[in-house]
Design a protein around this motif. Structure first.
Motif, PDB file in Angstrom:
ATOM      1  N   ASN A   1       1.031  -0.760   0.010  1.00 56.50           N
ATOM      2  CA  ASN A   1       0.121   0.237   0.209  1.00 56.50           C
ATOM      3  C   ASN A   1       0.540   1.429   0.196  1.00 56.50           C
ATOM      4  O   ASN A   1       0.741   1.983  -1.279  1.00 56.50           O
ATOM      5  CB  ASN A   1      -0.915   0.373   1.438  1.00 56.50           C
ATOM      6  CG  ASN A   1      -2.042  -0.792   1.137  1.00 56.50           C
ATOM      7  OD1 ASN A   1      -2.654  -0.941  -0.116  1.00 56.50           O
ATOM      8  ND2 ASN A   1      -2.323  -1.411   1.527  1.00 56.50           N
TER       9      ASN A   1
ATOM     10  N   ARG B   1       2.307   2.341  -3.605  1.00 60.99           N
ATOM     11  CA  ARG B   1       0.729   2.266  -4.751  1.00 60.99           C
ATOM     12  C   ARG B   1       1.257   3.866  -3.885  1.00 60.99           C
ATOM     13  O   ARG B   1       0.517   5.208  -4.955  1.00 60.99           O
ATOM     14  CB  ARG B   1      -0.448   1.377  -4.354  1.00 60.99           C
ATOM     15  CG  ARG B   1      -1.248   1.435  -4.936  1.00 60.99           C
ATOM     16  CD  ARG B   1      -0.705   1.214  -6.586  1.00 60.99           C
ATOM     17  NE  ARG B   1      -1.744   1.785  -7.815  1.00 60.99           N
ATOM     18  CZ  ARG B   1      -1.705   0.823  -8.962  1.00 60.99           C
ATOM     19  NH1 ARG B   1      -1.256   0.443  -9.159  1.00 60.99           N
ATOM     20  NH2 ARG B   1      -2.995   1.507  -9.243  1.00 60.99           N
TER      21      ARG B   1
ATOM     22  N   GLN C   1       1.080   7.058  -6.203  1.00 61.93           N
ATOM     23  CA  GLN C   1      -0.322   7.244  -6.303  1.00 61.93           C
ATOM     24  C   GLN C   1      -0.331   8.728  -5.826  1.00 61.93           C
ATOM     25  O   GLN C   1      -0.804  10.045  -7.416  1.00 61.93           O
ATOM     26  CB  GLN C   1      -1.022   7.000  -5.291  1.00 61.93           C
ATOM     27  CG  GLN C   1      -2.960   8.194  -6.040  1.00 61.93           C
ATOM     28  CD  GLN C   1      -3.612   7.219  -4.133  1.00 61.93           C
ATOM     29  OE1 GLN C   1      -3.753   5.587  -4.405  1.00 61.93           O
ATOM     30  NE2 GLN C   1      -4.635   7.644  -3.761  1.00 61.93           N
TER      31      GLN C   1
ATOM     32  N   THR D   1      -2.444   6.265 -11.765  1.00 62.41           N
ATOM     33  CA  THR D   1      -3.190   5.330 -11.725  1.00 62.41           C
ATOM     34  C   THR D   1      -4.002   3.776 -12.271  1.00 62.41           C
ATOM     35  O   THR D   1      -2.224   3.441 -12.257  1.00 62.41           O
ATOM     36  CB  THR D   1      -4.651   6.421 -12.152  1.00 62.41           C
ATOM     37  OG1 THR D   1      -4.476   5.809 -13.769  1.00 62.41           O
ATOM     38  CG2 THR D   1      -3.935   7.723 -11.260  1.00 62.41           C
TER      39      THR D   1
ATOM     40  N   TYR E   1      -7.325  -5.066  -7.516  1.00 61.40           N
ATOM     41  CA  TYR E   1      -7.887  -3.730  -6.854  1.00 61.40           C
ATOM     42  C   TYR E   1      -9.051  -4.029  -5.656  1.00 61.40           C
ATOM     43  O   TYR E   1      -8.505  -2.870  -4.417  1.00 61.40           O
ATOM     44  CB  TYR E   1      -8.284  -2.226  -7.564  1.00 61.40           C
ATOM     45  CG  TYR E   1      -7.210  -1.976  -8.878  1.00 61.40           C
ATOM     46  CD1 TYR E   1      -6.219  -2.295  -8.791  1.00 61.40           C
ATOM     47  CD2 TYR E   1      -8.089  -1.411  -9.440  1.00 61.40           C
ATOM     48  CE1 TYR E   1      -5.491  -2.213  -9.676  1.00 61.40           C
ATOM     49  CE2 TYR E   1      -7.927  -1.546 -11.150  1.00 61.40           C
ATOM     50  CZ  TYR E   1      -6.073  -0.732 -10.710  1.00 61.40           C
ATOM     51  OH  TYR E   1      -5.083  -0.768 -11.993  1.00 61.40           O
TER      52      TYR E   1
ATOM     53  N   TRP F   1      -8.778  -0.246  -2.746  1.00 63.20           N
ATOM     54  CA  TRP F   1      -8.756   0.507  -3.559  1.00 63.20           C
ATOM     55  C   TRP F   1      -9.616   0.709  -4.679  1.00 63.20           C
ATOM     56  O   TRP F   1     -10.081  -0.708  -4.800  1.00 63.20           O
ATOM     57  CB  TRP F   1      -7.629  -0.116  -4.603  1.00 63.20           C
ATOM     58  CG  TRP F   1      -6.230   0.130  -3.992  1.00 63.20           C
ATOM     59  CD1 TRP F   1      -6.094  -0.163  -3.030  1.00 63.20           C
ATOM     60  CD2 TRP F   1      -4.569  -0.517  -4.505  1.00 63.20           C
ATOM     61  NE1 TRP F   1      -4.581  -0.378  -2.744  1.00 63.20           N
ATOM     62  CE2 TRP F   1      -3.851  -0.842  -3.135  1.00 63.20           C
ATOM     63  CE3 TRP F   1      -4.818  -1.154  -5.876  1.00 63.20           C
ATOM     64  CZ2 TRP F   1      -2.774  -0.980  -3.469  1.00 63.20           C
ATOM     65  CZ3 TRP F   1      -2.874  -1.841  -5.799  1.00 63.20           C
ATOM     66  CH2 TRP F   1      -1.790  -1.876  -5.122  1.00 63.20           C
ATOM     67  N   ASP F   2      -9.798   1.552  -4.998  1.00 66.56           N
ATOM     68  CA  ASP F   2     -11.026   2.061  -6.022  1.00 66.56           C
ATOM     69  C   ASP F   2     -10.817   1.224  -7.204  1.00 66.56           C
ATOM     70  O   ASP F   2      -9.417   0.757  -7.304  1.00 66.56           O
ATOM     71  CB  ASP F   2     -11.617   3.381  -5.809  1.00 66.56           C
ATOM     72  CG  ASP F   2     -10.688   4.450  -6.232  1.00 66.56           C
ATOM     73  OD1 ASP F   2      -9.852   3.753  -7.718  1.00 66.56           O
ATOM     74  OD2 ASP F   2     -10.900   5.363  -5.913  1.00 66.56           O
TER      75      ASP F   2
ATOM     76  N   GLY G   1      -7.974   2.460  -9.011  1.00 70.85           N
ATOM     77  CA  GLY G   1      -6.608   1.484  -8.676  1.00 70.85           C
ATOM     78  C   GLY G   1      -6.110   2.752  -7.714  1.00 70.85           C
ATOM     79  O   GLY G   1      -4.856   2.860  -7.160  1.00 70.85           O
ATOM     80  N   LEU G   2      -6.890   3.914  -6.855  1.00 68.48           N
ATOM     81  CA  LEU G   2      -5.961   3.930  -6.186  1.00 68.48           C
ATOM     82  C   LEU G   2      -6.820   5.038  -4.211  1.00 68.48           C
ATOM     83  O   LEU G   2      -7.879   3.418  -4.071  1.00 68.48           O
ATOM     84  CB  LEU G   2      -6.977   6.290  -6.194  1.00 68.48           C
ATOM     85  CG  LEU G   2      -6.558   6.681  -7.469  1.00 68.48           C
ATOM     86  CD1 LEU G   2      -7.621   7.828  -7.887  1.00 68.48           C
ATOM     87  CD2 LEU G   2      -5.513   6.392  -8.152  1.00 68.48           C
ATOM     88  N   LEU G   3      -6.003   4.867  -3.811  1.00 66.41           N
ATOM     89  CA  LEU G   3      -5.962   4.232  -2.221  1.00 66.41           C
ATOM     90  C   LEU G   3      -6.551   4.977  -1.894  1.00 66.41           C
ATOM     91  O   LEU G   3      -6.637   6.726  -1.914  1.00 66.41           O
ATOM     92  CB  LEU G   3      -4.824   4.202  -1.605  1.00 66.41           C
ATOM     93  CG  LEU G   3      -3.777   3.056  -1.399  1.00 66.41           C
ATOM     94  CD1 LEU G   3      -2.943   2.962  -2.839  1.00 66.41           C
ATOM     95  CD2 LEU G   3      -3.366   2.938   0.068  1.00 66.41           C
TER      96      LEU G   3
END
Length: 586
Positions: free
Chosen positions: A517, A520, A524, A529, A567, A572-573, A576-578
């Protein structure tokens, strides 16, 4: 906690200052060491958007709590910074003895900032730190540089050095130690070169404290005998990674001519038996329990290796089946300080571009005399080599051939054909440093162990996550990849023995997830992304023609399905975002 020196050496090259400071033990409890702890430091200390080749970037040399103890296979050194090849976070590990000597010098890590105004090297002798002139070393290969420094200081010192590739800021530049061990991917050698830092020379005369020494050493020896020294691991003593060639050929994942196909009917001309017949000697890294290093000599070519990746890249993927040419190319790349994976993929792409008539790079498949010459030109930034040093992503952007530019985020593909191991395409795509087989080694499950069907997206998100979680923990502990049988339970037990703090399997596993995480989160913050978690169009458009995976290509919808699975497992959404709530826990 025991196992740590509780001290970091922070070096400012611009000011030529060096000072010890306390290790952030609150971070160590969450990230342990090496990969995880180095990324945490970079996440907290680097400003988003910095140029990786600017003085603002930092180069971190990070050990772990097991470094310098009797834990087998724990001699790896973590090397991390922002990658000039990709713009992502990048961490590598390098074998040899440098990690032990940094630890014995009294440091858990060395954080290198700024840049020298002229070529120099950093000399660490316990708590004595000095900045030495390297003007006479600049321009020399890694092997000659290390030999000169070894003659000057003695073999009880370790040397981490760059070759011409690093000096010329090539994105494929390695950092080399013990002559043939590399922090190989993502251009960490270029980061070192951008700082005018030719080498780090280190000697340590201290030790490492662990609790209950007799009991711990007895149990560690039992673990070595029961776990490390079993056939699933010890094959690397006999074969090194040359053994992977047959496994990948039989499994249909050995790439051929720039991943245009897989398997080579003539593979026995350069297989493990051919190379190991030329064995001249062996060695292992510090704290090694396996001894994978093989010195080979064929004709006038001699080096340690070649590893599977190099055989595949400089062999079938280059349309070459001459073992002497493979070994010679390996020798040149090692001396120049070049990543054999990336340089191999760049040259394979250039060969295909020439043969397709898209752009003439002056090299075709199998032309190994030119190939070896081009490796040196890439490292030195001379002639056509200056262009090729851009890497395959930038080259394809300039000349075309994007569909068969085998890269993710600017880092070239390792030598495992993903159409024969669909999970590998996902692992390459979501790796924190670009295309990488070391984050999650999908062929082990899909091809070699055959524990999950290879030609389906089903279950691949969970599989890649579990593999990545396991490896993240392993690399935080500085454990060599070749201790392939090590379990989460064993890692938790070893951490308990070495640190004196009781670690559960759940706590160890949480470290692995946390490391995935934070890596990532770093990327990010740099703007990466889901759109950057890609694969070359070749694997979607072109079916393999030969071998066990003949007829296979990966449907794009299946690839996207695997990404979304991954994801979701990590919270993640869909982009691909935390979420901010997850970032706040890191």
């Amino acid at each position: 906690m025991y196992g740590y020196q509780n001290k970091v050496l922070r070096v400012d090259l611009s000011k030529k200052t060096a000072a010890a400071e306390p290790l952030r033990m609150d971070w160590a409890e969450k990230y342990i060491g090496s990969k995880g702890l180095a990324i945490k430091y970079l996440y907290e200390e680097l400003k988003p958007g910095i140029d990786p080749l600017s003085p603002e970037n930092k180069l971190i040399l990070m050990t772990g709590p097991m470094t310098g103890t009797t834990v087998p296979c724990s001699g790896k050194l973590g090397v991390a910074g922002k990658s000039p090849a990709t713009g992502t976070i990048c961490d590598c590990s390098i074998g040899g003895h440098a990690a032990l000597r940094i630890k014995y010098a009294g440091y858990d890590a060395v954080i290198i900032e700024g840049a020298l105004d002229k070529p120099g090297y950093l000399l660490i002798e316990d708590d004595k730190i000095s900045f030495e002139d390297a003007s006479e070393l600049w321009g020399k290969g890694c092997h000659e540089t290390e030999a000169i420094l070894a003659d000057k200081y003695g073999h009880e010192y370790s040397v981490l050095t760059i070759g011409p590739a690093g000096e010329n800021l090539c994105g494929m530049a390695c950092i080399t130690s013990d002559y043939y061990r590399q922090a190989g991917r993502g251009g960490m050698g270029a980061v070192m070169g951008s700082k005018n830092l030719k080498a780090v020379v280190v000697k340590g005369t201290g030790g490492v404290k662990i609790p209950n020494v007799e009991e711990a050493v007895k149990r560690i020896l039992e673990i070595q005998n029961e776990d490390v020294l079993q056939e699933d691991n010890t094959f690397v003593f006999d074969w090194g990674t040359t053994a992977f060639l047959e496994a990948c050929q039989d499994g249909g994942i050995l790439p051929y001519k720039n991943f245009s196909d897989t398997t080579d009917p003539n593979w026995t001309e350069y297989n493990g038996e051919v190379f190991m017949e030329k064995l001249e000697g062996k060695r292992g890294c510090g704290s090694c329990g396996l001894g994978c290093g093989n010195f080979l000599k064929i004709g006038d070519a001699i080096c340690e290796g070649p590893e599977y990746e190099t055989i595949a890249a400089y062999g079938p993927n280059a349309g070459n089946r001459d073992p002497e040419a493979i070994l010679k190319a390996n020798q040149v790349a090692d001396d120049m300080g070049l990543d054999t994976i990336s340089s191999g993929d760049v040259l394979a792409w250039a060969m295909e571009m020439t043969e397709k008539g898209i752009h003439d790079f002056g090299i075709r498949f199998g032309e190994m005399d030119t190939y070896i010459k081009y490796l040196e030109m890439i490292a030195k930034g001379e002639g056509i080599g200056k262009e090729l040093a851009m890497g395959v992503k930038k080259l394809a952007g300039k000349y075309g051939g994007k569909d068969f530019a085998m890269e993710v985020k600017g880092l070239e593909y390792p030598q495992y054909e993903p159409r024969g191991s669909w999970g590998m395409s996902l692992a390459y795509a979501v790796s924190d440093r670009g295309a990488c087989h070391m984050r999650a080694y999908a062929p082990n499950e899909e091809v070699f162990a055959a524990s999950i069907p290879p030609y389906t997206p089903e279950g691949k998100g969970e599989m890649v996550y579990k593999l990545a979680q396991h490896n993240a923990v392993k690399f935080c502990l500085c454990i060599c990849d070749f201790w392939g049988t090590i379990s989460m339970e064993t890692m938790a037990e070893l951490m308990s023995l070495v640190t004196g703090k009781e670690w559960t399997v759940e706590e160890i596993a949480d470290v692995g997830t946390r490391v995935i995480n934070i890596a990532r989160a770093f990327n990010q913050r740099e703007g990466f992304t889901a759109k950057d978690d890609t694969a070359p169009k070749r694997i979607f458009k072109e079916a393999l023609k030969n071998g066990p995976a003949a007829g296979q290509k990966i449907p794009e919808e299946a690839f996207e399905d695997m990404k979304q699975q991954y994801y979701k497992v990590l919270g993640w959404d869909e982009n691909g975002l935390l979420p901010d709530s997850l970032i706040a826990t890191l």
